[in-house]
Design a protein around this motif. Structure first.
Motif, short mmCIF file in Angstrom:
data_model
loop_
_atom_site.label_atom_id
_atom_site.label_comp_id
_atom_site.label_asym_id
_atom_site.label_seq_id
_atom_site.Cartn_x
_atom_site.Cartn_y
_atom_site.Cartn_z
N HIS A 153 0.86 -1.18 0.00
CA HIS A 153 0.00 0.00 0.00
C HIS A 153 0.90 1.23 0.00
CE1 HIS A 153 -3.51 -2.49 0.90
NE2 HIS A 153 -2.69 -3.17 1.69
N ILE A 154 0.77 2.05 -1.04
CA ILE A 154 1.68 3.20 -1.18
C ILE A 154 0.87 4.50 -1.11
CG2 ILE A 154 3.46 4.26 -2.60
CD1 ILE A 154 4.17 1.36 -1.94
N VAL A 155 1.20 5.33 -0.13
CA VAL A 155 0.59 6.66 -0.03
C VAL A 155 1.49 7.64 -0.79
CG1 VAL A 155 -0.04 8.53 1.53
CG2 VAL A 155 -0.48 6.13 2.19
N MET A 156 0.91 8.30 -1.79
CA MET A 156 1.70 9.22 -2.63
C MET A 156 1.02 10.58 -2.69
SD MET A 156 2.82 6.92 -5.95
CE MET A 156 4.45 7.57 -6.32
N PRO A 157 1.80 11.67 -2.68
CA PRO A 157 1.19 13.00 -2.85
C PRO A 157 0.63 13.13 -4.28
CG PRO A 157 3.59 13.14 -2.87
CD PRO A 157 3.25 11.72 -2.52
N GLN A 158 -0.45 13.89 -4.37
CA GLN A 158 -1.11 14.06 -5.67
C GLN A 158 -0.18 14.62 -6.74
OE1 GLN A 158 -3.96 16.68 -4.09
NE2 GLN A 158 -5.57 15.12 -3.78
N ASN A 159 0.84 15.39 -6.32
CA ASN A 159 1.74 16.01 -7.30
C ASN A 159 2.98 15.17 -7.59
OD1 ASN A 159 3.06 16.28 -4.90
ND2 ASN A 159 3.45 18.49 -5.07
N ALA A 160 2.97 13.89 -7.23
CA ALA A 160 4.12 13.02 -7.52
C ALA A 160 4.31 12.93 -9.04
CB ALA A 160 3.89 11.64 -6.93
N THR A 170 -2.75 5.14 -2.59
CA THR A 170 -3.70 6.08 -1.99
C THR A 170 -3.09 7.47 -2.10
OG1 THR A 170 -4.33 4.37 -0.39
CG2 THR A 170 -5.06 6.64 0.07
N PHE A 171 -3.78 8.36 -2.80
CA PHE A 171 -3.22 9.71 -2.94
C PHE A 171 -3.54 10.57 -1.72
CE2 PHE A 171 -3.24 8.37 -7.42
CZ PHE A 171 -1.95 8.74 -7.77
N CYS A 172 -2.67 11.55 -1.44
CA CYS A 172 -2.88 12.46 -0.31
C CYS A 172 -2.43 13.86 -0.70
CB CYS A 172 -2.10 11.96 0.91
SG CYS A 172 -0.32 12.06 0.68
N GLN A 173 -2.62 14.81 0.21
CA GLN A 173 -2.09 16.15 -0.01
C GLN A 173 -0.56 16.10 0.08
OE1 GLN A 173 -4.08 18.74 -0.87
NE2 GLN A 173 -5.70 17.20 -0.82
N PRO A 230 2.29 16.22 7.18
CA PRO A 230 1.21 15.78 8.09
C PRO A 230 0.15 14.94 7.36
CG PRO A 230 1.72 18.10 8.44
CD PRO A 230 2.51 17.68 7.24
N ASP A 231 -0.25 15.37 6.15
CA ASP A 231 -1.29 14.60 5.46
C ASP A 231 -0.77 13.25 4.98
OD1 ASP A 231 -4.15 14.76 4.73
OD2 ASP A 231 -3.35 14.32 2.74
N ARG A 232 0.51 13.21 4.58
CA ARG A 232 1.09 11.94 4.18
C ARG A 232 1.05 10.96 5.35
NH1 ARG A 232 6.11 13.25 0.15
NH2 ARG A 232 6.74 11.17 0.79
N LEU A 282 -1.24 7.59 5.74
CA LEU A 282 -0.57 6.30 5.94
C LEU A 282 -1.16 5.57 7.15
CD1 LEU A 282 1.58 4.16 5.35
CD2 LEU A 282 3.22 5.54 6.64
N GLN A 283 -1.39 6.32 8.26
CA GLN A 283 -1.93 5.67 9.46
C GLN A 283 -3.34 5.14 9.18
OE1 GLN A 283 0.23 4.70 11.46
NE2 GLN A 283 1.71 6.12 10.52
N LYS A 284 -4.11 5.89 8.38
CA LYS A 284 -5.46 5.45 8.01
C LYS A 284 -5.39 4.13 7.23
CE LYS A 284 -8.02 8.18 5.44
NZ LYS A 284 -8.46 9.54 5.01
N VAL A 285 -4.50 4.10 6.26
CA VAL A 285 -4.33 2.89 5.45
C VAL A 285 -3.90 1.71 6.32
CG1 VAL A 285 -2.90 1.83 3.64
CG2 VAL A 285 -3.86 4.12 3.29
#
Lengths: 324, 324
Positions: free
Chosen positions: B98-105, B121-124, B128-130, B134-137
């Motif tokens: 599971h990879i959390v990536m910023p939308q602007n990657a 999963t995209f994030c801001q 902090p949002d990353r 990640l903790q949510k995932v």
């Protein structure tokens, strides 16, 4: 060398050039194998000195000149890698290389020739003016002409790339070399004949400069009229010495579109992290356009060189945009 | 791994990851040696799987999870090479990443993660949002977090690059690694301690993200505030595990300007025909900016990766034009 090099010649060439050249590595890519449906092996001549296989032939030609000939230097006309190759080979022997280059030659190639100590004479970008200027230079200096490909010493030198390739990957079903003047392709055919008899050798050529294909199909030498391909190393026509070897020994000549050359070049850059020039991407373009020929096969590709102008990459050129 | 890896750990790591990784080659360039006034050796981690050294650490972390942990998959936040590395390492073990990536990657990095089967999963694009995402995932999936660098399993994996380097080039006076989070640098320091004691290890860091330099000089961990460097792999700050190893074992941290990074990157592309990303050019930039440190030495450079967007090359970006 007065006639087509034989097995003894080809072996001797490798000994002669060994102290000067790089033995280049072979790379492969699982990603590209998946895309192409075959097992590809890439002989990395962009890592050769001067960034191209041309250094093999130039070194062989220069190192086998007799002393008296060598004293007056060597000369050629070339806008490309042969110019750099001859300049460095001459410097390695301690003699002068006179290089006739068209005024519009890429800056990066002009600078490279200068950096290897070559003496440049600029000319108009037409074949007649290139040849006239070269003859003038030869007359003034007494330098020996070293043709970029129509010379058995050059052909025998270029043959060493395929010979090394077979040392490292002995069981190739096919070998694909780009074809411009035919030095690399004819040399590859000779090495295959002696060192990997069962391997089929293909030439890969841009549609926009398909003189080798025409000549091969019609069984007579047909020079290219207008070569507008981005594969600048392949704009020349086959020569009187390279054509018969190719006519006799090539399995086929495969033609490719410009957009496929750009796509193949990007794939090699992105997936393999290797910098290759457009001409070097033409064999992979042939695999992409003719997948049935190579399906399931072990295919060797000679990446012929890596001299590109990083400020002018084809996929960033509006002229090519949208075509790939 | 609960504490700093020792010599037995480092040897075991190499056995664990050997079936999955490439043993990458070492290249050199006479032209660059002349320019820099020293003998340079380049460990080519751009030829590593996923195009970066990060695959070493990710593979080690994933392959050493116990069965029960592994079943729920792994997770991380990363906009860079660690994301791809973890995705492929997980696929090799048959588990989910599971990879959390910023939308602007960068698009090329997003596509690569997808191609290796990673679930994004995209994030801001804020730390902090990353971390929150990640903790949510992790909560939803139970996946084990694999941090990109602040983890001894990762550090021990990255250490294998320097260990291999010393196998191939045993008498290096110095080794230069780029430093972002410090995984590669701290791993290199550990390998040097055990396998090439006399080699001095330098970190190379952009002026624009000089937290490692600040931390090293002030002997306390100082996170970076705003990292505007084009070396996108080096925008992160040292971690609590990497910092002490670096503080203890690095000879120095050398900072470089953006223009020098671009110049170094172009030199590697043009002279060596190797595609490297900006972060990988930072050690050569350090040699260019600090020539006295390396004069006459045998210096090893780890080319950390080659994942660049070919449509957005720094020397073609008006933002950087005229600065180099």
């Amino acid at each position: 060398m007065e006639c087509i090099p034989g097995v003894t010649d080809l072996k001797r060439v490798r000994d002669i050039i060994a102290p000067y050249i790089h033995k280049t590595p072979v790379h492969s890519s699982r990603a590209l194998d998946t895309i192409c449906g075959c097992s590809l092996f890439f002989k990395c001549e962009q890592f050769q000195k001067v960034g191209a296989f041309k250094f093999r032939g130039a070194t062989h030609a220069v190192m086998t000149l007799d002393k008296k000939e060598a004293l007056k230097g060597v000369a050629t006309h070339s806008s490309g890698n042969h110019a750099q190759a001859l300049a460095l080979a001459a410097r390695n022997r301690g003699i002068t290389a006179h290089i006739v280059m068209p005024q519009n030659a890429p800056k990066v190639k002009v600078e490279a020739v200068v950096s290897y100590g070559g003496i440049i004479t600029f000319c108009q970008p037409t074949l007649p003016d290139r040849e006239a200027t070269l003859q003038k230079v030869r007359k003034q200096t007494g330098a020996v002409e070293i043709h970029p490909y129509n010379d058995y010493r050059i052909i025998a030198g270029q043959a060493s790339a395929a010979a090394e390739f077979y040392d490292d990957v002995p069981d190739l079903d096919c070998l694909i070399a780009p074809v411009g003047g035919g030095g690399l392709l004819s040399g590859s055919i000779l090495s295959t004949k002696y060192f990997s008899k069962h391997t089929k050798v293909y030439g890969a050529e841009p549609d926009q400069a398909n003189d080798a294909w025409q000549s091969f199909k019609q069984k007579k030498l047909i020079p290219v009229e207008k070569a507008l391909t981005i594969a600048d190393g392949l704009r020349t026509s086959l020569g009187s010495l390279t054509f018969p070897i190719i006519a006799d020994g090539a399995e086929d000549i495969l033609c490719v579109q410009e957009a496929t050359i750009i796509r193949a070049m990007m794939l090699i850059w992105e997936r393999m992290k290797l910098i290759v020039e457009p001409s070097a991407a033409v064999p992979l373009a042939a695999v992409l356009e003719h997948p049935a020929v190579f399906a399931g096969k072990r295919a060797g590709i000679i990446l012929s060189g890596g001299n590109v102008d990083l400020m002018n990459l084809p996929w960033l050129d509006p002229q090519h945009f949208g075509k790939h």
